[in-house]
Design an enzyme around this catalytic site. Sequence first.
Site, short mmCIF file in Angstrom:
data_model
loop_
_atom_site.label_atom_id
_atom_site.label_comp_id
_atom_site.label_asym_id
_atom_site.label_seq_id
_atom_site.Cartn_x
_atom_site.Cartn_y
_atom_site.Cartn_z
N TYR A 1 -4.03 2.09 9.04
CA TYR A 1 -3.25 1.03 8.40
C TYR A 1 -2.72 -0.03 9.36
CZ TYR A 1 0.38 4.53 9.36
OH TYR A 1 1.15 5.48 9.94
N LYS B 1 2.72 4.68 1.00
CA LYS B 1 3.21 5.22 2.26
C LYS B 1 2.87 6.71 2.30
CE LYS B 1 7.32 5.36 5.18
NZ LYS B 1 7.27 6.76 5.55
N CYS C 1 8.93 52.54 -13.44
CA CYS C 1 9.93 51.46 -13.34
C CYS C 1 9.55 50.40 -14.36
CB CYS C 1 9.91 50.88 -11.93
SG CYS C 1 10.81 49.32 -11.80
N GLU D 1 0.84 -1.21 0.00
CA GLU D 1 0.00 0.00 0.00
C GLU D 1 0.87 1.25 0.00
OE1 GLU D 1 -1.63 1.04 4.22
OE2 GLU D 1 -2.05 -1.07 3.90
N CYS E 1 15.30 50.02 -11.99
CA CYS E 1 15.23 51.44 -12.38
C CYS E 1 16.09 52.34 -11.50
CB CYS E 1 13.78 51.91 -12.37
SG CYS E 1 13.10 52.03 -10.69
N CYS F 1 16.01 50.00 -6.34
CA CYS F 1 15.44 49.03 -7.27
C CYS F 1 16.51 48.63 -8.28
CB CYS F 1 14.24 49.65 -7.98
SG CYS F 1 13.61 48.62 -9.32
N LYS G 1 11.11 3.28 -0.36
CA LYS G 1 10.99 4.74 -0.49
C LYS G 1 11.25 5.25 -1.91
CE LYS G 1 11.63 7.35 2.97
NZ LYS G 1 11.97 7.57 4.35
N CYS H 1 9.95 49.06 -4.63
CA CYS H 1 10.48 50.11 -5.48
C CYS H 1 9.46 51.25 -5.50
CB CYS H 1 10.66 49.55 -6.89
SG CYS H 1 10.81 50.83 -8.13
N ASP I 1 2.52 10.52 3.36
CA ASP I 1 3.43 11.46 3.99
C ASP I 1 2.63 12.41 4.89
OD1 ASP I 1 5.84 12.43 4.57
OD2 ASP I 1 6.16 13.49 2.68
S1 IVH Z 1 2.56 0.41 8.59
C1 IVH Z 1 4.80 -1.07 12.81
N1 IVH Z 1 1.59 1.60 6.52
O1 IVH Z 1 5.52 5.54 7.89
C2 IVH Z 1 4.57 0.12 11.93
N2 IVH Z 1 3.00 2.86 7.94
O2 IVH Z 1 8.42 5.52 8.17
C3 IVH Z 1 3.55 -0.20 10.88
N3 IVH Z 1 3.26 5.21 7.23
O3 IVH Z 1 5.60 4.77 11.31
C4 IVH Z 1 3.39 0.96 10.00
N4 IVH Z 1 1.96 5.10 5.47
O4 IVH Z 1 3.87 6.54 10.39
C5 IVH Z 1 2.38 1.73 7.59
N5 IVH Z 1 0.58 2.52 4.65
C6 IVH Z 1 1.37 2.65 5.72
C7 IVH Z 1 1.98 3.87 6.04
C8 IVH Z 1 2.81 3.93 7.15
C9 IVH Z 1 2.73 5.89 6.20
C10 IVH Z 1 4.17 5.83 8.20
C11 IVH Z 1 3.99 5.37 9.63
C12 IVH Z 1 5.29 4.69 9.97
C13 IVH Z 1 6.23 5.44 9.09
C14 IVH Z 1 7.54 4.72 8.89
#
Ligand code: IVH
Length: 712
Positions: free
Chosen positions: A253, A130, A464, A128, A438, A435, A341, A458, A132
């Site tokens: 998650y 990740k 200008c 899935e 000019c 400026c 990542k 300015c 931010d």
């Molecule tokens: S699973 C035991 N799933 O990324 C930890 N984490 O860099 C299980 N994060 O601490 C985490 N999306 O804060 C999981 N789909 C996702 C995520 C996710 C973002 C974050 C989470 C984690 C950090 C690690």
Amino acid sequence: MSRQREKPVAELGPRQAKLEHARLEQEIAEHDKRYHQQDAPTISDADYDALKRRLLEIEARFPELATLGGVSSRVGAAPAPGFAKVRHSKPMLSLDNAFAEEDVADFLGRIRRFLNLKTTDELTIIAEPKIDGLSASLRYEHGELVRAATRGDGQEGEDVTANVKTLKYGVPHRLEGKGWPDVLEVRGEVYMTREDFLAFRAAQEELAKEREARGLSAASIRIPVNPRNAAAGSLRQLDPEVTAKRPLRFFGYSWGEVSEPFTGTLSSVREKLASWGFTLNPHVEVCHSLEDLLAYYRKISGLRASLPFDIDGVVYKVDRLDWQDRLGFISRSPRWAIAHKFPAEQAETLLENIDIQVGRTGTLTPVAKLKPVNVGGVLVSNATLHNEDEIKRKDVRIGDTVIIQRAGDVIPQVVSVVLEKRPPGAKEFQFPTKCPICGQPAEREVDAAGGEDARRRCTGGVSCPAQAMEGLRHFVSRNAFDIEGIGEKQIAAFYEWGWIREPADIFKLTKHADSLRKKEGYGETSVNNLLRAIEQRRTIGFDRFIYALGIRHVGQERARLVAIHYETPERWLEAMDAAKEREGEAWGDLNSIDKMGDVVADAIVGFCTREQSRKVIDHLLAELKEVVPPEKPVTNSAVTGKTVVFTGSLEKFTRDEAKARALSLGAKVAGSVSKKTDYVVAGPGAGSKLAEAQKLGVTVLSEDDWLKLIGG
Ligand code: IVH
């Protein structure tokens, strides 16, 4: 980073390893604090990851160095002061990172070895995105949300219960459905969508401008640099009412303490969580091999730019929960999951120079000229430094190595300076007081309260060239005179050839038609089209006319209100002349307009009565055929006072047209769906907003239904 010069870990002796380990621990702890507590990192994510990787490598060779509670076993930083502390019943852990494909292969290999699986045994992995954002743990007792906490250092977080309860998406206050355990801790990510972030950022900027226009300091208005930063700042507000106004969402998650432990698979738990009212990321996939995982990674990388939220990688997790239990954890992260990542969207580069750009209203904006650097797939060579005070605050100097960040559609920013890399003798930047275009004085205004404006301006006005050219660009732009065929490039060329100095000159371009036809890139047809487009604009709406003048603090909304109030340029100018002394009936009348204040009114009267700018208006009026009064908003239409959201593509109108029509009928147009929305007008391709409307039971209309409602 300079780490390439370091010895490979395999060659380190025990004494060297011990020294370097201590140094890395200290350095990482410092960066953790800056990132987690101050929301102000000073190194890129990639460099941070490199430091951590090296620390772990050293610990792998010299396990005695890995002390309990040391940096490598810690996640994030201890909670910030100001919130009550919450001890997590089960630690909130982090994830190990994979950067290369081999790291992912190693991950699978490790699992197979650990579980002693046969090559024929199937290993199902859930993949899935990740997200931010920032992680949070939500505790439910007997189905009620009783506590919400941030991750903090993984052991202890901040109590943000009141704030989390204000979230409008993804956090049920009471669990839905049935079969939930008495105690359930759901963990996930609090985030802001990119669209919401851009709107929020724009609103913050607007707020800062409003405050400045009213003579107040805007220093307290934080302008977030990316959605993660906006989400973190919004969740960690000491006043939950502030959080309530921020469009935060939550994706679940994983989980912490659960009174009746889950069994079976992660997939089945996901289904349960969804049935209890949580929003889970829809882009999940079930994978069975390394190839599947890598294909997923590539697919999500491709989708990244079009996803509604920021992601920084993907996460792979073992599906079978009994296997997750057997695999367990290594210090700070589970053996059963890994984060693959994406390359960082922050980067380090050299700041070669600082350029000063002069805007339409004369503002001098410093721009960092960078050694081009790839930031998340885009080559960046310029980044904004905002203003004189920002340069001082960040202590940015020419020759410095700086961290650049690119987020969403926002212009790249200089986040900070890498002080360790500052060359000797780097001098402080002297912000110009003249400026650069000019040569006329550039000054900082002092407001009524004695506060200095952060911007230096300015004082040359339209004399200008930079201001004149920017003003002309604004004049022809889409929401102003909207002249097709004239953009930034043409304005610069026509200005250079001495044909245009002020807006009225655009209507005199016919004089230069023959010369223009001879210029490279301008054929007979394009010149004729251009002249026709200009002719068409001799008739213009009064609101566009005012907006196009580019008066300070007068955007589209205020221009419309002024136009509605005075109806014609003649009446407007007469009233502005009468208000020249900033007192009396005409001044009071101007101030009575909605969204007006002393500073804005002063800018308008000043523009209309100052000799130089008044000439610009008079010359322009002499060229126009008709200035059309705006339609007064209708106060008795079927949609007066209603809140409408347009989504998907409209077929009979552009979005802007539909919006303008709705506004003229007295409706409010919103960008996102909430309980307060009355109608959602959905065209083909409508997505999350339509789904949200259906969920909240908001009336959904087709474009035709809408037309019927407003009477065609
Ligand atoms: S699973 C035991 N799933 O990324 C930890 N984490 O860099 C299980 N994060 O601490 C985490 N999306 O804060 C999981 N789909 C996702 C995520 C996710 C973002 C974050 C989470 C984690 C950090 C690690």
